[in-house]
Scaffold this active site. Structure first.
Site, short mmCIF file in Angstrom:
data_model
loop_
_atom_site.label_atom_id
_atom_site.label_comp_id
_atom_site.label_asym_id
_atom_site.label_seq_id
_atom_site.Cartn_x
_atom_site.Cartn_y
_atom_site.Cartn_z
N CYS A 155 -159.05 -110.90 -4.11
CA CYS A 155 -159.49 -112.33 -3.77
C CYS A 155 -159.05 -113.18 -4.91
CB CYS A 155 -161.03 -112.14 -3.56
SG CYS A 155 -161.85 -111.32 -5.02
N1 LIG Z 1 -166.21 -108.42 -2.03
C1 LIG Z 1 -164.86 -109.06 -1.97
O1 LIG Z 1 -165.19 -110.25 -1.98
C2 LIG Z 1 -163.55 -108.32 -2.04
C3 LIG Z 1 -163.57 -107.16 -2.17
N2 LIG Z 1 -162.26 -106.42 -1.93
C4 LIG Z 1 -162.29 -104.94 -2.28
O2 LIG Z 1 -162.68 -104.30 -0.85
C5 LIG Z 1 -163.22 -103.01 -1.19
C6 LIG Z 1 -164.83 -103.15 -0.52
O3 LIG Z 1 -165.32 -104.22 -1.16
P1 LIG Z 1 -166.72 -104.73 -0.60
O4 LIG Z 1 -166.88 -104.58 0.79
O5 LIG Z 1 -167.30 -105.88 -1.47
O6 LIG Z 1 -167.62 -103.18 -1.22
P2 LIG Z 1 -169.11 -102.67 -0.87
O7 LIG Z 1 -169.69 -102.14 -2.05
O8 LIG Z 1 -169.92 -103.93 -0.47
O9 LIG Z 1 -168.96 -101.73 0.38
C7 LIG Z 1 -168.25 -100.62 0.15
C8 LIG Z 1 -168.20 -99.81 1.26
O10 LIG Z 1 -167.62 -98.65 1.20
C9 LIG Z 1 -168.50 -97.39 1.30
N3 LIG Z 1 -168.37 -96.12 0.31
C10 LIG Z 1 -168.82 -96.52 -1.07
N4 LIG Z 1 -168.55 -95.43 -1.70
C11 LIG Z 1 -168.02 -94.66 -0.96
C12 LIG Z 1 -167.33 -93.33 -1.18
N5 LIG Z 1 -167.40 -92.76 -2.29
N6 LIG Z 1 -166.70 -92.65 0.09
C13 LIG Z 1 -166.79 -93.30 1.20
N7 LIG Z 1 -167.31 -94.51 1.58
C14 LIG Z 1 -167.66 -95.00 0.41
C15 LIG Z 1 -169.93 -98.10 1.36
O11 LIG Z 1 -170.73 -97.43 2.49
P3 LIG Z 1 -171.60 -95.88 1.91
O12 LIG Z 1 -171.92 -96.20 0.44
O13 LIG Z 1 -172.87 -95.98 2.86
O14 LIG Z 1 -170.58 -94.93 2.38
C16 LIG Z 1 -169.81 -99.49 1.77
O15 LIG Z 1 -169.23 -99.38 3.52
C17 LIG Z 1 -163.30 -102.84 -2.49
O16 LIG Z 1 -162.18 -102.12 -2.93
C18 LIG Z 1 -163.16 -104.25 -3.13
O17 LIG Z 1 -162.55 -104.29 -4.28
C19 LIG Z 1 -161.26 -107.24 -1.96
C20 LIG Z 1 -161.20 -108.33 -2.01
C21 LIG Z 1 -162.54 -109.24 -1.98
C1 LIG Z 2 -167.60 -111.74 -8.49
C2 LIG Z 2 -167.00 -110.36 -8.66
O1 LIG Z 2 -167.73 -109.40 -9.26
N1 LIG Z 2 -165.79 -110.20 -8.23
C3 LIG Z 2 -165.07 -108.98 -8.38
C4 LIG Z 2 -163.85 -109.24 -7.59
C5 LIG Z 2 -163.14 -107.96 -7.52
C6 LIG Z 2 -162.83 -107.59 -6.23
O2 LIG Z 2 -163.27 -107.57 -5.31
O3 LIG Z 2 -161.70 -106.90 -6.23
P1 LIG Z 2 -160.76 -105.77 -5.99
O4 LIG Z 2 -160.42 -105.75 -4.69
O5 LIG Z 2 -159.70 -105.80 -6.83
O6 LIG Z 2 -161.63 -104.55 -6.48
C7 LIG Z 2 -164.78 -108.57 -9.92
O7 LIG Z 2 -164.55 -109.41 -10.72
O8 LIG Z 2 -164.77 -107.33 -9.93
#
Ligand SMILES: NC(=O)C1=CN([C@@H]2O[C@H](COP(=O)(O)OP(=O)(O)OC[C@H]3O[C@@H](n4cnc5c(N)ncnc54)[C@H](OP(=O)(O)O)[C@@H]3O)[C@@H](O)[C@H]2O)C=CC1
Ligand SMILES: CC(=O)N[C@@H](CCC(=O)OP(=O)(O)O)C(=O)O
Length: 347
Positions: A155
């Site tokens: 992001c």
């Molecule tokens: N949030 C953001 O703004 C952004 C996030 N990302 C990336 O996208 C990815 C998802 O982020 P986000 O949606 O915020 O994360 P969340 O923590 O909100 O969601 C994670 C998801 O993965 C599942 N999960 C967690 N651990 C495991 C595991 N060991 N095995 C299988 N499933 C698992 C969880 O469900 P359950 O535990 O029930 O299995 C849940 O559905 C991350 O890699 C993050 O860094 C990228 C850009 C922006």
């Molecule tokens: C506010 C906040 O905590 N932001 C996250 C953004 C990281 C993230 O989602 O990035 P990846 O897809 O690279 O894991 C952080 O700084 O770790």
């Protein structure tokens, strides 16, 4: 038209929820699998009542088992999983013939040693790094169209790279002088229990974190280096602010000697005048998160400071939209030859 059978792995988290919001009504998508360990056996509308009247709301969560996902006939899987977890599932799904669009950081870096340096563990699938395509659609359209494995950018990196890449490609700024300050909403940290992310801890708070070496520096410097044709090291200071979603980034850098300020606006126009999801605000335009949340747009404005010789770039996006789910859907549309704006026309 045959719709693309699609899975979301990790659909119960924040980016998973954004993917659901976009894909449940995407004209080219048939959602056939959604996974979560905690929610397996429940339907989408039980877990997310907001989707109750959406087509497909009765689809049940299943466990993130590659055989079970492949058995649904899925042709493509979006992985919204933590980094370190995504790589193994990606490999298993690729072996079963699916295309993979990974939202985690697992395939963003070309060099496994850099991954280990920034993520603190050995890369789980270094042999796949060579074929993964960094999914910034405005920079890599043909590569994304041909890809089997997409690494959707982070992001913060999206908000920093989009304004800088055109300027570096045209050698308008000195890369050694780049400083980026970003502010992100709390959903950027994921949907997890964490004391520091509780409402009372965040809602009257704004603070820097992750200094001086946030893990996103690895992909930011990699991609800036490709554009500049040399190694690039920058200062990046992320901040957490009390909003649900949205990132605003202010980046400054010195103009090269003799470059007129107007060259900045011209380079941005040249790069993005036909881009569906980039809105250029022009000189003096201060991008604002309120105009981009719940959309796939990134807004970019710029200014020149004659006292310091610096250009000031101002960008805003939704961390869950252009910073994650929306950008991943942009890649999906490219891979499957769909209209670039399918599923993404939210204003
Ligand atoms: N949030 C953001 O703004 C952004 C996030 N990302 C990336 O996208 C990815 C998802 O982020 P986000 O949606 O915020 O994360 P969340 O923590 O909100 O969601 C994670 C998801 O993965 C599942 N999960 C967690 N651990 C495991 C595991 N060991 N095995 C299988 N499933 C698992 C969880 O469900 P359950 O535990 O029930 O299995 C849940 O559905 C991350 O890699 C993050 O860094 C990228 C850009 C922006
Ligand atoms: C506010 C906040 O905590 N932001 C996250 C953004 C990281 C993230 O989602 O990035 P990846 O897809 O690279 O894991 C952080 O700084 O770790």
């Amino acid at each position: 038209m045959n719709r693309i059978k699609t899975a979301i792995v990790g659909a119960s988290g924040y980016t998973g929820m954004e993917l659901l919001r976009l894909l449940l009504t995407h004209p080219g998508v048939e959602l056939v699998a959604v996974t979560s360990r905690a929610e397996a056996g429940k339907s989408l509308d039980e877990v997310f009542p907001r989707f109750t009247k959406a087509p497909g709301a009765r689809l049940e969560f299943i466990l993130p088992d590659p055989d079970a996902i492949a058995a649904t006939g899925a042709q493509v899987a979006f992985l919204a999983l933590p980094h370190g977890v995504a790589a193994d599932i990606a490999r298993a799904l690729l072996e079963r013939g699916l295309k993979v669009i990974d939202l985690s950081a697992d395939f963003r870096l070309r060099d496994a040693a850099v991954y280990e340096e920034f993520y603190g563990h050995a890369h789980p699938a270094p042999d796949l790094l060579g074929e993964a395509v960094y999914g910034l659609p405005e920079a890599r359209t043909p590569e994304i169209q041909a890809a089997r494995l997409i690494a959707a950018p982070g992001c913060y990196p999206t908000s920093i790279l989009m304004p800088l890449l055109p300027l570096l490609r045209e050698n308008l700024i000195d890369p050694a002088t780049i400083v980026a300050n970003s502010m992100s909403g709390v959903s950027g940290a994921g949907r997890k229990a964490d004391l520091t992310l509780l409402y009372v801890e965040c809602n009257e708070s704004a603070r820097a974190y992750g200094v001086p070496k946030h893990r996103h520096l690895s992909e930011i410097e990699q991609e800036l280096g490709f554009a500049a044709g040399e190694n690039v090291t920058i200062s990046f200071i992320p901040h957490l602010i009390p909003v649900n979603s949205g990132i605003v980034t202010t980046t400054t850098a010195k103009l090269r000697d003799g470059v007129p300020p107007e060259a900045i606006g011209a380079a941005l126009e040249k790069a993005y005048q036909d881009a569906d999801f980039v809105r250029l605000l022009g000189r003096g335009g201060c991008a604002d998160t309120k105009n981009v949340t719940r959309t796939n747009f990134i807004d970019i404005g710029w200014q020149h400071d004659p006292r310091t010789g610096r250009v000031i770039l101002m960008s805003a996006e939704d961390n869950l939209g252009k910073g994650a789910g929306g950008q991943a859907v942009q890649c999906f549309n490219l891979i499957f030859g769909l209209s670039p704006t399918d599923g993404l026309q939210n204003f």
